[in-house]
Design a protein around this motif. Structure first.
Motif, PDB file in Angstrom:
ATOM      1  N   LEU A  23       0.816  -1.218   0.000  1.00 48.70           N
ATOM      2  CA  LEU A  23       0.000   0.000   0.000  1.00 48.70           C
ATOM      3  C   LEU A  23       0.849   1.268   0.000  1.00 48.70           C
ATOM      4  N   LEU A  24       1.952   1.226   0.747  1.00 49.77           N
ATOM      5  CA  LEU A  24       2.809   2.407   0.869  1.00 49.77           C
ATOM      6  C   LEU A  24       4.271   2.015   0.653  1.00 49.77           C
ATOM      7  N   PRO A  25       4.626   1.654  -0.579  1.00 50.64           N
ATOM      8  CA  PRO A  25       6.023   1.267  -0.835  1.00 50.64           C
ATOM      9  C   PRO A  25       6.968   2.456  -0.784  1.00 50.64           C
ATOM     10  N   VAL A  26       8.216   2.165  -0.522  1.00 50.69           N
ATOM     11  CA  VAL A  26       9.239   3.206  -0.544  1.00 50.69           C
ATOM     12  C   VAL A  26       9.461   3.652  -1.987  1.00 50.69           C
ATOM     13  N   ARG A  27       9.457   4.932  -2.221  1.00 58.66           N
ATOM     14  CA  ARG A  27       9.597   5.465  -3.581  1.00 58.66           C
ATOM     15  C   ARG A  27      10.613   6.601  -3.604  1.00 58.66           C
ATOM     16  N   GLY A  28      11.126   6.836  -4.802  1.00 54.10           N
ATOM     17  CA  GLY A  28      11.925   8.024  -5.086  1.00 54.10           C
ATOM     18  C   GLY A  28      13.111   8.213  -4.173  1.00 54.10           C
ATOM     19  N   THR A  29      13.207   9.426  -3.632  1.00 54.85           N
ATOM     20  CA  THR A  29      14.376   9.786  -2.823  1.00 54.85           C
ATOM     21  C   THR A  29      14.411   9.058  -1.485  1.00 54.85           C
ATOM     22  N   ALA A  30      13.285   8.440  -1.090  1.00 55.56           N
ATOM     23  CA  ALA A  30      13.264   7.711   0.182  1.00 55.56           C
ATOM     24  C   ALA A  30      13.931   6.345   0.077  1.00 55.56           C
ATOM     25  N   VAL A  31      14.133   5.833  -1.147  1.00 55.45           N
ATOM     26  CA  VAL A  31      14.703   4.496  -1.327  1.00 55.45           C
ATOM     27  C   VAL A  31      16.107   4.379  -0.736  1.00 55.45           C
ATOM     28  N   PRO A  32      17.034   5.305  -1.060  1.00 52.68           N
ATOM     29  CA  PRO A  32      18.375   5.176  -0.455  1.00 52.68           C
ATOM     30  C   PRO A  32      18.351   5.243   1.064  1.00 52.68           C
ATOM     31  N   VAL A  33      17.444   6.052   1.615  1.00 50.39           N
ATOM     32  CA  VAL A  33      17.337   6.164   3.068  1.00 50.39           C
ATOM     33  C   VAL A  33      16.893   4.833   3.670  1.00 50.39           C
ATOM     34  N   ALA A  34      15.853   4.221   3.059  1.00 52.35           N
ATOM     35  CA  ALA A  34      15.357   2.934   3.556  1.00 52.35           C
ATOM     36  C   ALA A  34      16.423   1.857   3.444  1.00 52.35           C
ATOM     37  N   GLN A  35      17.153   1.832   2.346  1.00 44.65           N
ATOM     38  CA  GLN A  35      18.221   0.850   2.187  1.00 44.65           C
ATOM     39  C   GLN A  35      19.321   1.067   3.212  1.00 44.65           C
ATOM     40  N   GLY A  36      19.601   2.317   3.523  1.00 44.50           N
ATOM     41  CA  GLY A  36      20.606   2.615   4.539  1.00 44.50           C
ATOM     42  C   GLY A  36      20.181   2.150   5.917  1.00 44.50           C
ATOM     43  N   VAL A  37      18.892   2.333   6.235  1.00 45.97           N
ATOM     44  CA  VAL A  37      18.372   1.869   7.522  1.00 45.97           C
ATOM     45  C   VAL A  37      18.460   0.344   7.613  1.00 45.97           C
ATOM     46  N   SER A  38      18.106  -0.343   6.515  1.00 50.12           N
ATOM     47  CA  SER A  38      18.177  -1.804   6.493  1.00 50.12           C
ATOM     48  C   SER A  38      19.609  -2.286   6.689  1.00 50.12           C
ATOM     49  N   THR A  39      20.553  -1.654   6.018  1.00 52.72           N
ATOM     50  CA  THR A  39      21.963  -2.022   6.163  1.00 52.72           C
ATOM     51  C   THR A  39      22.450  -1.780   7.583  1.00 52.72           C
ATOM     52  N   ALA A  40      22.045  -0.654   8.155  1.00 54.45           N
ATOM     53  CA  ALA A  40      22.451  -0.336   9.526  1.00 54.45           C
ATOM     54  C   ALA A  40      21.907  -1.365  10.512  1.00 54.45           C
ATOM     55  N   ALA A  41      20.667  -1.825  10.275  1.00 51.41           N
ATOM     56  CA  ALA A  41      20.076  -2.830  11.163  1.00 51.41           C
ATOM     57  C   ALA A  41      20.849  -4.136  11.098  1.00 51.41           C
ATOM     58  N   ILE A  42      21.267  -4.526   9.900  1.00 56.10           N
ATOM     59  CA  ILE A  42      22.047  -5.754   9.740  1.00 56.10           C
ATOM     60  C   ILE A  42      23.396  -5.633  10.442  1.00 56.10           C
ATOM     61  N   ILE A  43      24.046  -4.481  10.275  1.00 57.34           N
ATOM     62  CA  ILE A  43      25.342  -4.257  10.919  1.00 57.34           C
ATOM     63  C   ILE A  43      25.215  -4.352  12.437  1.00 57.34           C
ATOM     64  N   LEU A  44      24.183  -3.716  12.990  1.00 56.44           N
ATOM     65  CA  LEU A  44      23.989  -3.767  14.434  1.00 56.44           C
ATOM     66  C   LEU A  44      23.695  -5.186  14.901  1.00 56.44           C
ATOM     67  N   LEU A  45      22.902  -5.930  14.115  1.00 57.51           N
ATOM     68  CA  LEU A  45      22.575  -7.309  14.460  1.00 57.51           C
ATOM     69  C   LEU A  45      23.830  -8.159  14.608  1.00 57.51           C
ATOM     70  N   PHE A  46      24.736  -8.068  13.636  1.00 53.73           N
ATOM     71  CA  PHE A  46      25.934  -8.904  13.677  1.00 53.73           C
ATOM     72  C   PHE A  46      26.959  -8.387  14.677  1.00 53.73           C
ATOM     73  N   PHE A  47      26.933  -7.093  14.939  1.00 54.81           N
ATOM     74  CA  PHE A  47      27.779  -6.576  16.008  1.00 54.81           C
ATOM     75  C   PHE A  47      27.342  -7.162  17.350  1.00 54.81           C
TER      76      PHE A  47
END
Length: 319
Positions: A23-47
């Motif tokens: 219903l509310l997919p990530v679009r446009g300029t928000a995509v890099p931000v969402a990908q950055g948040v996802s990457t940060a979550a993975i980094i914190l998980l493995f840390f």
């Protein structure tokens, strides 16, 4: 009633995440931000995994050649052959690129964060899960395109930057956690609830970001009802064979219960995080979106199945 339908409360969270992405997919300029948040979550998980896992368990995980070898063989041999079989079985009923997507699904490495989180929730060997995730993803950077080229008859390549990214978001945070373990481990162990919340949040974020991209790409409009039904049926068959096969292999190898759980999730799960950039490398944009459909469906379903069966496996481990 919901507790009876969903053995783990994380399952409806996944469904809600998929609905939100539709219903509310990530679009446009928000995509890099969402990908950055996802990457940060993975980094914190493995840390955090690095902080809370004793070094002797980590070293034992690396030395466990039977478990790690079984994971590599199942992920890149058994699953690749299952993908090839699914491609052949569906070729007469689906567009060529969509049928090819089943082979592409079969050659991908295991997931990063969700296999480890599922293994942790199920009472598996978390140290071995971290090692398995690292090995499968690092080897997959090279093995996946080579396997696809060998089985599909087409060449593929992947940037060295992808390998560096796997190291940066998976291995380096884990090593950093091991380095600071002496000071932070007591605090992390005292806040297990927060660590579990982080595990599940990482998965939900990854699902939302991945499915948003599929929705923006028109996943709900590219296929007719018959093709969608065949795709779902073929994915369901692969899921059943993957999970049952990985569990059976652990029994044949006489692995301990915790290690059998690790093999189950590391062997049966497949990574959209590797699949999406690899598809963009191997295929033109118009084809890549269709090829990704099987792994998108498989990825969402494997998370639901993993969350569903993990509590039961955990209870068996406690007996």
């Amino acid at each position: 009633m919901l507790a009876r339908i969903f053995p783990d409360r994380f399952v409806p969270v996944l469904f809600a995440t998929i609905l939100l992405a539709s219903l509310l997919p990530v679009r446009g300029t928000a995509v890099p931000v969402a990908q950055g948040v996802s990457t940060a979550a993975i980094i914190l998980l493995f840390f955090l995994n690095g902080v809370r896992l004793p070094r002797d368990e980590v070293l034992h995980g690396i030395r466990n050649w039977k478990l790690q070898g079984a994971g590599l063989g199942f992920c890149f041999v058994v699953m690749a052959l299952l993908g090839l079989a699914a491609q052949v079985a569906t070729a007469a009923f689906l567009p060529a690129a969509l049928a090819l997507g089943f082979l592409f699904l079969g050659i991908l490495p295991s997931t990063v964060q969700s296999a480890t989180a599922a293994s942790s929730m199920a009472g598996g060997n978390v140290a071995a899960s971290v090692v398995a995730a690292a090995l499968l993803n690092l080897i997959g950077v090279i093995a996946s395109p080579l396997l696809f080229a060998a089985l599909a008859g087409s060449a593929g390549a992947i940037h060295g930057a992808a390998a560096l990214r796997i190291v940066a978001i998976l291995l380096l945070p884990f090593v950093a956690g091991q380095v600071v373990q002496r000071w932070l481990r007591p605090w992390v162990l005292a806040h297990r609830g927060a660590a579990t919340f982080m595990d599940r949040t990482s998965i939900a974020i990854a699902v939302y970001v991945a499915f948003s991209a599929a929705v923006v790409g028109g996943i709900w409009h590219q296929l007719d009802a018959g093709e969608i039904a065949i795709t779902f049926a073929a994915v369901a068959a692969m899921l059943a064979l993957a999970f049952c096969g990985a569990w059976a292999l652990g029994g044949l190898l006489r692995l301990r219960h915790a290690e059998r759980i690790t093999l189950l999730f590391a062997g049966a799960q497949k990574s959209i995080a590797v699949g999406a950039p690899l598809a963009a490398t191997l295929f033109p944009p118009a084809t890549a979106g269709v090829v990704l459909v099987p792994i998108l469906v498989y990825h969402m379903a494997q998370l639901v199945i993993s969350a569903w069966i993990a509590p039961g496996l955990a209870r068996r481990a406690e007996v």
